[in-house]
Scaffold this motif. Structure first.
Motif, PDB file in Angstrom:
ATOM      1  N   ARG A  15      50.590   4.437  74.200  1.00 31.22           N
ATOM      2  CA  ARG A  15      50.595   3.377  73.184  1.00 31.22           C
ATOM      3  C   ARG A  15      49.410   2.437  73.396  1.00 31.22           C
ATOM      4  NH1 ARG A  15      56.975   2.297  73.669  1.00 31.22           N
ATOM      5  NH2 ARG A  15      57.666   3.807  72.102  1.00 31.22           N
ATOM      6  N   GLY A  61      46.337   3.301  71.893  1.00 26.17           N
ATOM      7  CA  GLY A  61      46.289   3.164  70.443  1.00 26.17           C
ATOM      8  C   GLY A  61      46.582   4.452  69.703  1.00 26.17           C
ATOM      9  N   LEU A  62      47.284   5.371  70.340  1.00 30.73           N
ATOM     10  CA  LEU A  62      47.608   6.637  69.676  1.00 30.73           C
ATOM     11  C   LEU A  62      48.676   6.425  68.605  1.00 30.73           C
ATOM     12  CD1 LEU A  62      47.789   9.091  72.721  1.00 30.73           C
ATOM     13  CD2 LEU A  62      45.864   8.661  71.191  1.00 30.73           C
ATOM     14  N   GLU A  63      48.680   7.359  67.615  1.00 30.22           N
ATOM     15  CA  GLU A  63      49.694   7.322  66.561  1.00 30.22           C
ATOM     16  C   GLU A  63      51.076   7.621  67.141  1.00 30.22           C
ATOM     17  OE1 GLU A  63      49.108   6.608  63.378  1.00 30.22           O
ATOM     18  OE2 GLU A  63      46.972   6.315  63.798  1.00 30.22           O
ATOM     19  N   ARG A  64      52.103   7.182  66.414  1.00 34.40           N
ATOM     20  CA  ARG A  64      53.476   7.341  66.859  1.00 34.40           C
ATOM     21  C   ARG A  64      53.805   8.796  67.227  1.00 34.40           C
ATOM     22  NH1 ARG A  64      58.587   7.820  65.167  1.00 34.40           N
ATOM     23  NH2 ARG A  64      60.110   6.383  66.084  1.00 34.40           N
ATOM     24  N   ASP A  65      53.417   9.720  66.340  1.00 30.43           N
ATOM     25  CA  ASP A  65      53.724  11.134  66.588  1.00 30.43           C
ATOM     26  C   ASP A  65      53.001  11.657  67.832  1.00 30.43           C
ATOM     27  OD1 ASP A  65      55.330  11.124  64.480  1.00 30.43           O
ATOM     28  OD2 ASP A  65      54.044  12.329  63.150  1.00 30.43           O
ATOM     29  N   GLN A  66      51.761  11.194  67.978  1.00 30.52           N
ATOM     30  CA  GLN A  66      50.992  11.627  69.154  1.00 30.52           C
ATOM     31  C   GLN A  66      51.620  11.088  70.437  1.00 30.52           C
ATOM     32  OE1 GLN A  66      47.254   9.945  67.639  1.00 30.52           O
ATOM     33  NE2 GLN A  66      46.296  11.925  68.081  1.00 30.52           N
TER      34      GLN A  66
END
Lengths: 289, 301
Positions: free
Chosen positions: A115, A118-123
């Motif tokens: 997190r 800054g990764l996307e939720r799915d990632q």
């Protein structure tokens, strides 16, 4: 300065705690060490020899006072390097890392790093799943309170939190200390399979000689801030004189080979693991040595 | 134990559950019956969460049973009036040495406990001197306790317990953070204490260490799953593996060689015993001379 496959290169590194005060304590006194891709490097030494101090230099928690540390091509003496990038690529697992879990829920603790990247939720979810499964924790445990997990599970969870950053190098300080036999075995199995990727490397500090014998390709013996012996694991772990003088012990299998020889049996090489020791005795019993 | 001696510590029908932090109480001990005798060296082993440390904490009244009783001598640990006597009688050494050091110098740290018992200065000095001597810290009196090595701190903690003139010392994974040398010294100290008549109860994950004890008690899910002398316990490797445990390395190798190495008497638990067994077997079959001149130790390439 380094071979293409050198991931870490430490040259003449010195570190003194409380330097410049009347309380200064020298910790490292000119240490050189190389970690090549695909290798597991074991660092052994008695309590207070400087192992943890050396490890903290490998991801930039400490910067060199004297000497140089190059990690993945970057010099840690250079103030302009991206230290966050180094810390992501060199995962440092402290002693008793389970004491440092801070999120109430297991999954959140593993997700903290991804997190922060800054990764996307799915990632993030995918990273958490992969990291947990890599260390042998079911993904379902993500919704458990960390306080409800066993010590061995919490240690593996802490390791998953580091793995979720997808590091190229893992640096571990006494990873199996305090684990029960099953927890220890499963952690050692994981580390050995993680290290089988030729792009990766592990640096492992411990005074457990059995762990070192099982995992290490190269071994460095650190005593009072100096490397007193280094080389391929087999060479170093057979050097009883240096190991015993360094307040260390011999792996059980090496000790067994020596005891057999002392009893007049034709044992030419020291066995390094229990498998080797078993085979060695089988050969003796068959009488075709 | 076949002796008629009175046990020093006696647990009967001991149940204990942890309450709080979880929706349901978590049972930690489920019906433990155990006796510890003077001079006995007992190793308690078991997987994480099997109840080892919980059991140990009942032996000096840090915890009181939910059901059942624990007696130290004839003192029931439930009775607050005996607490002082119990705690002086049964000392405890924890895993992390720093957590149990209370004073800034070695001498003060050892004197702290007996001083609180109201021991007179002269007798106090004798106690401190004897306790430091017993753990090999004579000459360290004036040293700053925080500046000792981890192994020395563990020995200081033992000295502090000894100065209370205890009958038993409990060790909770006390060797796990020590390097091999510090560990060996601590194990030797434990053995010396036993030979002086103290009871030693040690919780450990290290089976090589457990093999040094008189008796191994195996806990599983809060119950005693196995117990006996180390050899008889480690002979049952499959049972131990099923409990998430293992045997000492030499015993494991011996089990793997089973059939090819007919153990003359009993399964080996140390490297020396395994090497003796192998050498004896080969001599029996004439593969090496019966009287092989022993080489002096250390004379190898």
């Amino acid at each position: 300065m380094s071979q293409p496959d050198t991931l870490i290169s430490v040259q003449d590194l010195a570190h003194t705690y409380l330097r410049g005060t009347p309380f200064e304590v020298p910790s490292l006194r000119g240490v050189s060490l190389t970690v090549a891709a695909g290798r597991t490097v074991g660092l052994v030494g008695p309590t207070g020899s400087g192992k943890s101090t050396l490890l903290q230099h490998l991801n930039g928690l400490l910067r060199p006072q004297e000497g140089t540390v190059h990690v993945l091509g970057d010099s840690l003496t250079d103030p302009s390097i991206n230290i966050r990038d180094i810390r992501q690529r060199v995962g440092l697992v402290f002693q008793n890392p389970e004491d440092q879990l801070f999120e109430p829920y297991a999954g959140d603790d593993v997700a903290f790093g991804p997190r922060a990247l800054g990764l996307e939720r799915d990632q993030v979810r995918e990273r958490v799943r992969q990291a947990m499964e890599a260390v042998g924790l079911s993904f379902d445990l993500k919704d458990r309170l960390t306080s409800q997990l066993s010590q061995g599970e919490r240690r593996r969870l802490a390791l998953a939190g580091v793995l979720a950053l997808e590091p190229q190098i893992l640096v571990l300080d006494e990873p199996t200390a305090g684990l029960d036999p099953l927890g220890r075995r499963s952690l050692l199995d994981f580390l050995s399979s993680w290290a089988s990727d030729a792009k990766r490397a592990i640096v492992l500090a411990t005074h457990n000689m059995e762990d070192i014998a099982l995992l290490s390709d190269d071994v460095y013996v650190l005593v009072a801030g100096k490397i007193v012996l280094s080389g391929p694991a087999r060479t170093v772990l057979q050097n009883a004189d240096v190991l015993l003088q360094s307040s260390l012990s011999l792996p059980v299998s090496v000790e067994l080979s020596r005891q057999l020889r002392r009893r007049g049996l034709p044992v030419s090489t020291d066995s390094l693991t229990m498998d080797e020791a078993t085979r060695q005795i089988e050969v003796l019993l068959r009488g075709d040595s | 134990m076949t002796t008629a001696r009175a046990p020093l510590i006696r647990a009967e029908g001991l149940y204990y559950s942890y309450v709080g932090g979880t929706p349901e109480p978590v049972p930690a001990l489920r019906g433990i019956d155990l006796r510890i005798h003077p001079g006995e060296y007992v190793a308690v082993v078991g997987a994480n969460g099997s109840g080892k440390s919980t059991l140990l904490r009942h032996f000096n009244a840090l915890l009181q049973p939910d059901a059942g009783n624990v007696w130290v001598h004839e003192w029931n640990t439930r009775e607050a009036v005996h607490l002082r006597s119990i705690r002086s009688s049964v000392g405890m050494v924890f895993q992390v040495p720093d957590a149990q050091i209370v004073a800034s110098t070695v001498e003060e740290d050892v004197a702290f406990g007996p001083e609180n018992l109201g021991i007179e200065p002269e007798a106090l000095q004798v106690r401190v001197r004897e306790a430091l001597d017993a753990v090999g810290l004579t000459g360290y009196e004036e040293r700053a306790s925080h500046a000792l090595s981890a192994g020395q701190k563990q020995r200081l903690a033992i000295a502090a317990a000894l100065a209370m003139h205890p009958r038993c010392i409990l060790f909770d994974e006390a060797t796990s953070v020590l390097d091999p040398q510090g560990r060996l010294q601590l194990l030797n100290t434990m053995q010396a204490l036993c030979s002086q008549g103290l009871a030693v109860v040690t919780v450990t994950h290290d089976m090589t260490e457990a093999a040094r004890a008189h008796r191994v008690v195996v806990l599983h899910n809060g119950e005693i799953a196995m117990q006996g002398d180390p050899r008889s316990v480690f002979a049952q490797e499959n049972h131990l593996l099923a409990l998430g445990l293992e045997t000492p390395a030499p015993t494991h190798i011996a089990h793997r060689l089973a059939g090819r190495l007919p153990f003359s008497s009993q399964i080996p638990v140390t490297v020396e015993e395994l090497a003796d067994e192998v050498a004896g077997q080969l001599k029996l079959h004439g593969q090496i001379p019966q009287s092989n001149p022993m080489q002096p130790g250390g004379a190898y390439p």
